[in-house]
Design a protein around this motif. Structure first.
Motif, mmCIF file in Angstrom:
data_model
loop_
_atom_site.group_PDB
_atom_site.id
_atom_site.type_symbol
_atom_site.label_atom_id
_atom_site.label_comp_id
_atom_site.label_asym_id
_atom_site.label_seq_id
_atom_site.Cartn_x
_atom_site.Cartn_y
_atom_site.Cartn_z
ATOM 1 N N ILE A 301 0.964 -1.116 -0.057
ATOM 2 C CA ILE A 301 0.231 -0.292 0.223
ATOM 3 C C ILE A 301 1.020 1.280 -0.283
ATOM 4 O O ILE A 301 0.063 2.115 0.095
ATOM 5 C CB ILE A 301 -1.144 0.026 1.160
ATOM 6 C CG1 ILE A 301 -0.524 -0.157 2.518
ATOM 7 C CG2 ILE A 301 -1.877 -1.314 1.004
ATOM 8 C CD1 ILE A 301 -1.327 0.010 3.878
ATOM 9 N N THR A 302 2.565 1.256 -0.099
ATOM 10 C CA THR A 302 3.001 2.418 -0.635
ATOM 11 C C THR A 302 2.116 3.194 -1.782
ATOM 12 O O THR A 302 2.791 2.320 -3.196
ATOM 13 C CB THR A 302 4.690 1.880 -0.641
ATOM 14 O OG1 THR A 302 5.505 0.811 0.687
ATOM 15 C CG2 THR A 302 5.248 2.528 -0.410
ATOM 16 N N SER A 303 2.230 4.152 -1.987
ATOM 17 C CA SER A 303 2.740 5.022 -2.334
ATOM 18 C C SER A 303 3.688 5.233 -3.579
ATOM 19 O O SER A 303 4.717 5.436 -2.888
ATOM 20 C CB SER A 303 1.834 6.247 -2.276
ATOM 21 O OG SER A 303 2.202 6.610 -1.606
ATOM 22 N N PHE A 304 3.748 4.992 -4.652
ATOM 23 C CA PHE A 304 5.278 4.560 -4.986
ATOM 24 C C PHE A 304 5.371 6.147 -6.203
ATOM 25 O O PHE A 304 4.830 6.277 -6.728
ATOM 26 C CB PHE A 304 5.168 3.212 -6.371
ATOM 27 C CG PHE A 304 4.399 1.748 -5.983
ATOM 28 C CD1 PHE A 304 6.069 1.088 -5.230
ATOM 29 C CD2 PHE A 304 3.847 1.334 -6.118
ATOM 30 C CE1 PHE A 304 5.623 -0.518 -4.803
ATOM 31 C CE2 PHE A 304 3.348 0.644 -5.546
ATOM 32 C CZ PHE A 304 4.213 -0.284 -4.595
ATOM 33 N N ARG A 305 6.736 6.074 -5.718
ATOM 34 C CA ARG A 305 7.017 7.224 -7.170
ATOM 35 C C ARG A 305 8.422 6.649 -8.034
ATOM 36 O O ARG A 305 7.660 7.445 -9.035
ATOM 37 C CB ARG A 305 8.431 7.833 -5.729
ATOM 38 C CG ARG A 305 7.981 8.769 -4.480
ATOM 39 C CD ARG A 305 9.009 9.693 -4.968
ATOM 40 N NE ARG A 305 10.275 9.820 -4.132
ATOM 41 C CZ ARG A 305 11.182 9.563 -4.843
ATOM 42 N NH1 ARG A 305 11.415 10.509 -6.353
ATOM 43 N NH2 ARG A 305 12.145 9.142 -4.616
ATOM 44 N N GLN A 306 8.767 5.473 -7.734
ATOM 45 C CA GLN A 306 8.990 4.693 -8.717
ATOM 46 C C GLN A 306 7.920 3.509 -8.958
ATOM 47 O O GLN A 306 7.076 3.207 -8.761
ATOM 48 C CB GLN A 306 9.996 4.545 -9.198
ATOM 49 C CG GLN A 306 11.349 5.863 -7.978
ATOM 50 C CD GLN A 306 12.529 5.400 -8.337
ATOM 51 O OE1 GLN A 306 12.985 5.069 -10.311
ATOM 52 N NE2 GLN A 306 13.330 6.109 -8.053
ATOM 53 N N SER A 307 7.477 2.877 -10.261
ATOM 54 C CA SER A 307 7.088 1.488 -10.204
ATOM 55 C C SER A 307 7.968 0.548 -9.366
ATOM 56 O O SER A 307 8.743 0.995 -8.848
ATOM 57 C CB SER A 307 8.091 0.440 -12.039
ATOM 58 O OG SER A 307 9.002 0.531 -11.908
ATOM 59 N N PRO A 308 7.005 -0.741 -8.614
ATOM 60 C CA PRO A 308 6.903 -1.131 -8.143
ATOM 61 C C PRO A 308 8.367 -2.562 -8.573
ATOM 62 O O PRO A 308 8.624 -2.824 -7.531
ATOM 63 C CB PRO A 308 6.118 -3.130 -7.605
ATOM 64 C CG PRO A 308 4.621 -1.571 -8.258
ATOM 65 C CD PRO A 308 5.195 -0.343 -10.049
#
Ligand code: 1PR
Length: 554
Positions: A301-308
């Motif tokens: 549930i982290t909001s990604f700054r980069q792709s996972p």
């Protein structure tokens, strides 16, 4: 020389590799045509779609060598698609034929009275008996497929049938065995101890037979053996110190409230505003596997700054979980097309592929599914154009590998005056909620943004685009221990054909028997009560058995 594994290039074949490692067997991947000559036994753990599998095998020049390998009489074990390719044909593809080793077609399940795909733990009844003492095997195995070979009428075809399984009122072939060929429609590599035993038996040669066989005729029972699934879910994110932890919110708020009890000594996890830490993902997952969870779910549930793809700790957790825990694993969070800050485009299929290769069996798509369904409704009409992440992942890995996670919130209205577009979906409260009325509104970004779309519309759109299952949360019930939102589950379940996992609000074992007894959902999921050990998975299973529900307890 030795045991070889065939990977056609898509799908999660890592799980079978993990199973073999766990059982202490060495193996080599088939990399080129010449490897077929070196194999003394071969496993094809096919996952995904028939057409994609045949396409890959054909373009890589592996189909004819596979046919020749099987014809050579050396042992072959096909799993799921690895079984279906040895049949004559599949209704899943007009373009490709199967190898025709087993003289039967693969057809689609009838979805008139049941959910399709057939997902979950079902029994496999052995019908090729070697001696009279041998009883039907009562164990459960994990199935996930929309297509199957129906139990044949033809006597020659019957000779192939090793085990049958009933789903709804259809009897299908769940394993075949003849000469050097042994195949299962179910996934032994995802079937816990029962599956490990079966793979081990095949490797020891114990599933082949030279004895005379009695062929039993299976018959339909009043009820099939598909169990209701109990799923443990871990919401995972980095805490403020950067460590990956299992967290759990109340109505999606995962941070500690300002009020904590005065006797808390461990201030590190009780500071107001800190991300709640309920434990390490791997340790919790291992506990749930050991205590009989039918499936595990990890939502990043982290909001990604980069792709996972940059989130190596999460991929490492998936890899470690899949190498030790032999039940299905769903991974969600951030599965969408993105562009990294350095300009590198990352497709949703690439992200999903990384999770599948790490050992995930299904990926769960949240926000991106909402946008795709909005586009379907507003621009495309009834059918997608193949462009959404749901469609592309389903094409490559099969629709059973694509879960859509729905995060609905109740939108309260005055039913006497409301005249909006969701009029037909209004639920009127009863009991303590008497006098209230609402519809279920779809949200994105972990519930932070409401959309002009209902949960029902989202569910139907996701199904039309090719999702194989719905994970139905409820922001109102999440973390409340008040029980599943039965109105929501009934409403969504009655509007789709695909399986529905009820989620959010479980506070007791009885809440599981209630949601299974009062709705027709296929699975139910909980997080908080399992993490805090207020209720154990075994308690839930015991209550289900007591309530007369089909339950996996082996
Ligand atoms: O939008 O594709 O990146 O996916 C994000 C995923 O993360 C979605 O599946 C969404 O449901 C989930 N998610 C996002 N934010 C949160 C949050 O809690 N702040 N968690 C979140 C959702 C709900 C369930 C939970 C049940 C059971 N968690 O997973 O486990 O409600 O809880 P309970 O038994 O304790 O009541 P994307």
């Amino acid at each position: 020389m030795g045991l070889y594994l065939l990977d056609y290039g898509a799908g999660n074949v890592q799980s079978l590799a993990n199973t073999l490692t766990k059982l202490g067997h060495e193996f080599t991947w088939i990399k080129e045509v010449a490897d077929f000559d070196k194999a003394t036994s071969l496993i094809f753990p096919g996952v995904g779609a028939f057409e994609t599998a045949l396409e890959h095998l054909t373009t890589r020049g592996l189909l004819e060598p596979l046919r020749a390998y099987i014809a050579s009489g050396r042992p072959y074990f096909g799993i799921c698609i690895g079984m279906q390719v040895v049949f004559q044909s599949s209704a899943e593809s007009d373009k490709y034929q199967g190898l025709g080793v087993v003289p039967l077609p693969v057809e689609r399940f009838d979805d008139a009275t049941k959910a399709v795909p057939h997902i979950g733990w079902n029994t496999a009844d052995i019908v090729q008996l070697e001696d009279e003492e041998r009883q039907l095997d009562p164990k459960h195995y994990y199935f996930v497929h929309s297509f199957c070979a129906k139990y044949p009428t033809d006597e020659k075809a019957k000779e192939w049938v090793y085990a049958t399984t009933q789903y709804g009122d259809e009897l299908f072939v769940s394993a075949v065995r003849k000469d050097n060929v042994f195949c299962t429609q179910f996934h032994p590599e995802k079937s816990g101890a029962a599956g490990l035993e079966l793979v081990d038996a095949w490797l020891r040669g114990a599933t082949s037979t030279s004895k005379s066989i009695t062929y039993q005729t299976p018959s339909l029972r009043p009820q099939d053996g598909l169990t209701k699934r109990v799923i443990a879910c871990m919401d995972v994110r980095a805490n403020d110190a950067g460590d990956l932890v299992v967290t759990k919110g109340d109505q999606y708020d995962v941070r500690e409230k300002a009020t904590t009890s005065s006797d808390n000594t461990d201030i590190s996890i009780h500071i107001a505003g800190a991300v709640r830490n309920l434990g390490a993902p791997l340790a919790l997952a291992a506990r749930y596997y050991a205590s009989g969870a039918d499936e595990l779910c990890l939502l990043n549930i982290t909001s990604f700054r980069q792709s996972p793809l940059h989130d190596q700790p999460m991929l490492a957790v998936v890899r470690a979980a899949a190498s030790a825990l032999f039940v299905p694993l769903t991974i969600g969070g951030g599965i969408k097309d993105t562009v990294d800050p350095d300009g590198t485009p990352r497709s949703a299929v690439e992200v999903a592929g990384a999770y599948f290769r790490a050992g995930a069996d299904k990926v769960s798509i949240g926000s991106d599914a909402v946008y795709a369904v909005e586009r379907l409704r507003n621009e495309l009409g009834e059918r997608g154009d193949g462009g959404s992440a749901i469609e592309r992942i389903a094409f490559a890995y099969g629709r059973q590998a694509v879960v859509v996670s729905i995060d609905p919130r109740r939108a309260y209205v005055d039913p006497d005056t409301y005249d909006g577009p969701f009029k037909g979906e209004i639920v009127r409260g009863t009991g303590q909620e008497e006098g209230k009325a609402w519809w279920y509104q779809a949200t994105v970004s972990g519930g932070r943004e409401n959309r002009e779309l209902s949960a029902v519309q989202l569910a139907q759109g996701a199904e039309a685009l090719g999702a194989g299952e719905l994970l139905l949360n409820s922001i109102d019930r999440d973390g409340t221990n008040a029980g599943f939102d039965l109105d929501l589950v009934r409403l969504v379940k009655s509007s789709v054909k695909i399986p529905v996992v009820a989620s959010s609000g479980a506070g007791s074992a009885e809440h599981f028997t209630q949601v299974f007894g009062e709705t027709s959902c296929e699975a139910a999921l909980a997080a908080g009560i399992f993490h805090r050990e207020e209720v154990k998975i075994q308690d839930v299973k015991d209550a289900m058995v007591k309530a007369g529900l089909n339950t996996r307890v082996d």
